[in-house]
Design a protein around this motif. Structure first.
Motif, PDB file in Angstrom:
ATOM      1  N   VAL A 120       0.886  -1.170   0.000  1.00  0.00           N
ATOM      2  CA  VAL A 120       0.000   0.000   0.000  1.00  0.00           C
ATOM      3  C   VAL A 120       0.920   1.215   0.000  1.00  0.00           C
ATOM      4  O   VAL A 120       1.545   1.533   1.008  1.00  0.00           O
ATOM      5  CB  VAL A 120      -0.934   0.000   1.226  1.00  0.00           C
ATOM      6  N   SER A 121       1.027   1.892  -1.145  1.00  0.00           N
ATOM      7  CA  SER A 121       2.011   2.976  -1.268  1.00  0.00           C
ATOM      8  C   SER A 121       1.412   4.340  -1.013  1.00  0.00           C
ATOM      9  O   SER A 121       2.124   5.343  -1.085  1.00  0.00           O
ATOM     10  CB  SER A 121       2.652   2.953  -2.657  1.00  0.00           C
ATOM     11  N   GLY A 122       0.123   4.405  -0.745  1.00  0.00           N
ATOM     12  CA  GLY A 122      -0.469   5.694  -0.421  1.00  0.00           C
ATOM     13  C   GLY A 122      -1.953   5.543  -0.168  1.00  0.00           C
ATOM     14  O   GLY A 122      -2.610   4.678  -0.754  1.00  0.00           O
ATOM     15  N   TYR A 123      -2.444   6.361   0.767  1.00  0.00           N
ATOM     16  CA  TYR A 123      -3.883   6.413   1.047  1.00  0.00           C
ATOM     17  C   TYR A 123      -4.144   7.794   1.611  1.00  0.00           C
ATOM     18  O   TYR A 123      -3.529   8.192   2.612  1.00  0.00           O
ATOM     19  CB  TYR A 123      -4.272   5.324   2.060  1.00  0.00           C
ATOM     20  N   THR A 124      -4.989   8.542   0.943  1.00  0.00           N
ATOM     21  CA  THR A 124      -5.290   9.882   1.449  1.00  0.00           C
ATOM     22  C   THR A 124      -6.630  10.352   0.883  1.00  0.00           C
ATOM     23  O   THR A 124      -7.287   9.620   0.139  1.00  0.00           O
ATOM     24  CB  THR A 124      -4.153  10.875   1.105  1.00  0.00           C
ATOM     25  N   SER A 125      -7.024  11.560   1.292  1.00  0.00           N
ATOM     26  CA  SER A 125      -8.296  12.079   0.775  1.00  0.00           C
ATOM     27  C   SER A 125      -8.116  12.505  -0.687  1.00  0.00           C
ATOM     28  O   SER A 125      -7.005  12.806  -1.133  1.00  0.00           O
ATOM     29  CB  SER A 125      -8.740  13.279   1.604  1.00  0.00           C
ATOM     30  N   GLN A 126      -9.232  12.560  -1.399  1.00  0.00           N
ATOM     31  CA  GLN A 126      -9.171  13.000  -2.797  1.00  0.00           C
ATOM     32  C   GLN A 126      -8.608  14.424  -2.882  1.00  0.00           C
ATOM     33  O   GLN A 126      -7.810  14.721  -3.776  1.00  0.00           O
ATOM     34  CB  GLN A 126     -10.577  12.954  -3.409  1.00  0.00           C
ATOM     35  N   ALA A 127      -9.016  15.286  -1.938  1.00  0.00           N
ATOM     36  CA  ALA A 127      -8.538  16.672  -1.982  1.00  0.00           C
ATOM     37  C   ALA A 127      -7.019  16.711  -1.872  1.00  0.00           C
ATOM     38  O   ALA A 127      -6.336  17.358  -2.672  1.00  0.00           O
ATOM     39  CB  ALA A 127      -9.173  17.481  -0.850  1.00  0.00           C
ATOM     40  N   ALA A 152     -14.844  26.215 -14.536  1.00  0.00           N
ATOM     41  CA  ALA A 152     -13.758  25.261 -14.266  1.00  0.00           C
ATOM     42  C   ALA A 152     -13.374  25.320 -12.792  1.00  0.00           C
ATOM     43  O   ALA A 152     -13.207  24.282 -12.129  1.00  0.00           O
ATOM     44  CB  ALA A 152     -12.546  25.576 -15.142  1.00  0.00           C
ATOM     45  N   ALA A 153     -13.277  26.542 -12.245  1.00  0.00           N
ATOM     46  CA  ALA A 153     -12.893  26.701 -10.835  1.00  0.00           C
ATOM     47  C   ALA A 153     -13.982  26.134  -9.915  1.00  0.00           C
ATOM     48  O   ALA A 153     -13.685  25.512  -8.889  1.00  0.00           O
ATOM     49  CB  ALA A 153     -12.647  28.177 -10.521  1.00  0.00           C
ATOM     50  N   ASN A 154     -15.242  26.325 -10.296  1.00  0.00           N
ATOM     51  CA  ASN A 154     -16.353  25.776  -9.497  1.00  0.00           C
ATOM     52  C   ASN A 154     -16.292  24.262  -9.421  1.00  0.00           C
ATOM     53  O   ASN A 154     -16.503  23.662  -8.370  1.00  0.00           O
ATOM     54  CB  ASN A 154     -17.690  26.125 -10.156  1.00  0.00           C
ATOM     55  N   ALA A 155     -16.042  23.635 -10.578  1.00  0.00           N
ATOM     56  CA  ALA A 155     -16.000  22.168 -10.627  1.00  0.00           C
ATOM     57  C   ALA A 155     -14.807  21.658  -9.809  1.00  0.00           C
ATOM     58  O   ALA A 155     -14.939  20.685  -9.051  1.00  0.00           O
ATOM     59  CB  ALA A 155     -15.920  21.699 -12.069  1.00  0.00           C
ATOM     60  N   LYS A 208     -15.613  21.636  -6.230  1.00  0.00           N
ATOM     61  CA  LYS A 208     -16.435  20.481  -5.808  1.00  0.00           C
ATOM     62  C   LYS A 208     -15.547  19.254  -5.570  1.00  0.00           C
ATOM     63  O   LYS A 208     -15.782  18.472  -4.654  1.00  0.00           O
ATOM     64  CB  LYS A 208     -17.469  20.135  -6.886  1.00  0.00           C
ATOM     65  N   LEU A 209     -14.534  19.089  -6.414  1.00  0.00           N
ATOM     66  CA  LEU A 209     -13.636  17.934  -6.238  1.00  0.00           C
ATOM     67  C   LEU A 209     -12.848  18.048  -4.941  1.00  0.00           C
ATOM     68  O   LEU A 209     -12.487  17.034  -4.337  1.00  0.00           O
ATOM     69  CB  LEU A 209     -12.634  17.844  -7.399  1.00  0.00           C
ATOM     70  N   LEU A 210     -12.567  19.300  -4.515  1.00  0.00           N
ATOM     71  CA  LEU A 210     -11.672  19.510  -3.374  1.00  0.00           C
ATOM     72  C   LEU A 210     -12.389  19.804  -2.058  1.00  0.00           C
ATOM     73  O   LEU A 210     -11.834  19.529  -0.985  1.00  0.00           O
ATOM     74  CB  LEU A 210     -10.724  20.693  -3.662  1.00  0.00           C
ATOM     75  N   SER A 211     -13.584  20.352  -2.141  1.00  0.00           N
ATOM     76  CA  SER A 211     -14.230  20.852  -0.928  1.00  0.00           C
ATOM     77  C   SER A 211     -14.534  19.716   0.055  1.00  0.00           C
ATOM     78  O   SER A 211     -15.016  18.656  -0.335  1.00  0.00           O
ATOM     79  CB  SER A 211     -15.527  21.550  -1.332  1.00  0.00           C
ATOM     80  N   GLU A 250     -13.198  15.264   1.037  1.00  0.00           N
ATOM     81  CA  GLU A 250     -12.810  14.501   2.224  1.00  0.00           C
ATOM     82  C   GLU A 250     -13.423  13.099   2.240  1.00  0.00           C
ATOM     83  O   GLU A 250     -12.753  12.128   2.576  1.00  0.00           O
ATOM     84  CB  GLU A 250     -13.200  15.281   3.495  1.00  0.00           C
ATOM     85  N   LEU A 251     -14.667  12.959   1.863  1.00  0.00           N
ATOM     86  CA  LEU A 251     -15.302  11.635   1.900  1.00  0.00           C
ATOM     87  C   LEU A 251     -14.632  10.681   0.902  1.00  0.00           C
ATOM     88  O   LEU A 251     -14.439   9.499   1.171  1.00  0.00           O
ATOM     89  CB  LEU A 251     -16.798  11.760   1.585  1.00  0.00           C
ATOM     90  N   PHE A 252     -14.253  11.217  -0.250  1.00  0.00           N
ATOM     91  CA  PHE A 252     -13.587  10.377  -1.255  1.00  0.00           C
ATOM     92  C   PHE A 252     -12.115  10.225  -0.883  1.00  0.00           C
ATOM     93  O   PHE A 252     -11.474  11.169  -0.442  1.00  0.00           O
ATOM     94  CB  PHE A 252     -13.688  11.016  -2.648  1.00  0.00           C
ATOM     95  N   LYS A 253     -11.613   8.986  -1.095  1.00  0.00           N
ATOM     96  CA  LYS A 253     -10.206   8.694  -0.803  1.00  0.00           C
ATOM     97  C   LYS A 253      -9.544   8.127  -2.051  1.00  0.00           C
ATOM     98  O   LYS A 253     -10.233   7.628  -2.953  1.00  0.00           O
ATOM     99  CB  LYS A 253     -10.091   7.659   0.333  1.00  0.00           C
ATOM    100  N   VAL A 254      -8.215   8.176  -2.035  1.00  0.00           N
ATOM    101  CA  VAL A 254      -7.442   7.535  -3.107  1.00  0.00           C
ATOM    102  C   VAL A 254      -6.505   6.546  -2.442  1.00  0.00           C
ATOM    103  O   VAL A 254      -5.836   6.888  -1.457  1.00  0.00           O
ATOM    104  CB  VAL A 254      -6.600   8.571  -3.890  1.00  0.00           C
ATOM    105  N   ILE A 255      -6.462   5.313  -2.945  1.00  0.00           N
ATOM    106  CA  ILE A 255      -5.519   4.330  -2.421  1.00  0.00           C
ATOM    107  C   ILE A 255      -4.654   3.859  -3.592  1.00  0.00           C
ATOM    108  O   ILE A 255      -5.155   3.697  -4.711  1.00  0.00           O
ATOM    109  CB  ILE A 255      -6.248   3.145  -1.728  1.00  0.00           C
ATOM    110  N   ALA A 256      -3.353   3.698  -3.325  1.00  0.00           N
ATOM    111  CA  ALA A 256      -2.437   3.193  -4.364  1.00  0.00           C
ATOM    112  C   ALA A 256      -1.858   1.873  -3.888  1.00  0.00           C
ATOM    113  O   ALA A 256      -1.262   1.798  -2.806  1.00  0.00           O
ATOM    114  CB  ALA A 256      -1.328   4.200  -4.622  1.00  0.00           C
TER     115      ALA A 256
END
Ligand SMILES: C[S@@+](CC[C@H](N)C(=O)[O-])C[C@H]1O[C@@H](n2cnc3c(N)ncnc32)[C@H](O)[C@@H]1O
Length: 400
Positions: free
Chosen positions: A323-330, A356-359, A362-365, A371-377
């Motif tokens: 597991v080389s990384g796990y963090t929030s999407q933001a 573009a900035a609004n979208a 949404k990905l970062l807020s 925060e709810l979305f995570k990325v795992i590698a």
């Protein structure tokens, strides 16, 4: 189960398809003696050939109710999602990993935008394979690629089965949450498996409410370990994820060298099975309304559960991956440079910059997807002198 009366009615042809699926599910329940596990119900409701939500004709992905869709995903929201992922993938492609594989490619938007971004970076993969369970979505993916990236479309192949061995980069956005889960209910201090039976309320015989939950007591030795460890004896409903854990093991068996990135909503076990999360995470999406009734219009709505990222991590490690990384999407998107990418647009060109900035917001807020979305590698055999940029700050592997 309460009727979600305020939800828009589907058109007649969609209702007829839902009735056909309900008939199939009813027959499956009868053949099983009157009860099936929720995982079996979810699998039929989402993937029954030609009738399930993902395998049938529902619009699924889109911006709002006006296009008949039910939810929006990050690749649909903004091309900056794919462009930022591409920045993470460029150094891996340059490390001699020239193949890519995407699971559950939805409309094909992520594939098209990734290929366009990688072309711009001068790091096009030699091949881009898609593994997709739904024939309907496969056709949609082909259309999207032909429209958005016609000169790159021939690089994309669809696979019917997983390759035995794969070297390269794997990506899956919101795929794990679409895998069937089992439901369990602790009531009166005793664990039950919550399954599905034909509805006995008799108020409505249509597909909208043909089924209801039925709990079956399970012997103490059959209670899954994660549940047995939950403190207290108050009433709780929760899920277990054998299918997505098995999927992570299969990815581990296949990935000979490279990295697999999965992006989804969820948390580690400690948060998932926290005694205060007493209602579980099962959620349905219909016309941009989130609601808890999985029996409403089978085949016409999405059914999901949050991902237990500890389960994914442990299954992958069992199969020999790191597991080389796990963090929030933001965190991941910021680390990988999404704001630099956004700033390549001219802020004084408000017609292009503001949407573009609004979208991206949404990905970062924290209040939206950040925060709810995570990325795992999950990786094997990578050059350790080049850590993955997306996890450079704010890595949370220790929480898994
Ligand atoms: C919520 S959609 C996400 C689609 C797309 N990735 C996106 O972000 O817009 C879930 C997708 O996962 C696919 N899927 C679910 N289980 C899968 C599996 N075991 N292998 C491949 N695809 C799968 C579904 O068919 C569907 O395309």
């Amino acid at each position: 189960m309460q009727k979600a009366v305020s939800l828009p009615l589907p058109p007649a042809d969609a209702l007829a398809a839902s009735d056909s699926l309900a008939t199939l599910i009813g027959e499956t329940i009868d053949a099983a003696g009157g009860w099936i596990g929720f995982d079996r119900y979810m699998s039929l409701a989402l993937y029954a050939p030609g009738l399930g939500y993902y395998s049938g004709g529902a619009a699924k992905f889109g911006r709002d109710v006006r296009d008949g869709s039910d939810f929006v995903t990050a690749p649909e929201l903004s091309p900056f999602f794919a462009r930022t992922l591409a920045r993470q993938f460029v150094p891996l492609l340059a490390q001699g990993l020239p193949r890519m594989l995407e699971f559950g490619a939805g409309t094909g938007r992520l594939a098209a935008d990734l290929l366009l971004a990688l072309e711009q970076e001068g790091q096009l993969p030699e091949s881009y394979c898609i593994v997709e369970l739904s024939g309907e979505l496969r056709a949609r993916q082909q259309d999207t690629l032909t429209q958005r990236a016609p000169h790159l479309a021939t690089r994309v192949q669809w696979l019917d089965t997983l390759p035995e061995r794969f070297e390269g980069i794997i990506v899956g956005n919101e795929v794990l949450d679409a895998m069937p889960v089992r439901l369990f209910a602790r009531t009166g201090g005793r664990w039950h498996e919550r399954g599905v039976a034909r509805s006995v309320t008799g108020d409505d015989s249509t597909a909208a409410h043909a089924f209801s939950f039925e709990d079956r007591l399970i012997p103490a030795h059959s209670v899954p370990d994660a549940l047995r460890a939950m403190p207290g004896d108050h009433d709780i409903v929760t899920e277990t994820h054998a299918e997505s854990d098995g999927f992570a093991r299969a990815v581990g068996a296949m990935l000979a060298r490279g990295a697999a990135f999965f992006i989804d909503y969820g948390f580690p076990s400690g948060e998932y099975y926290h005694p205060q999360r007493a209602g579980g995470t099962l959620m349905c999406h219909y016309r941009h309304h989130a609601h808890p009734d999985p029996f409403l219009y089978p085949g016409l709505q999405d059914i999901t559960a949050h991902v237990n990222f500890s389960g994914i991590a442990h299954a992958a490690v069992d199969a020999g991956l790191a597991v080389s990384g796990y963090t929030s999407q933001a965190r991941f998107l910021m680390n990988a440079g999404i704001t630099d990418l956004l700033m390549t647009l001219d802020p004084s060109d408000t017609r292009a910059f503001l949407p573009a900035a609004n979208a991206v917001q949404k990905l970062l807020s924290e209040a939206e997807m950040g925060e709810l979305f995570k990325v795992i590698a999950l990786t094997r055999g990578l050059d350790e002198s080049e850590p993955l940029a997306g996890f450079a700050r704010g890595d949370r592997c220790h929480t898994l």
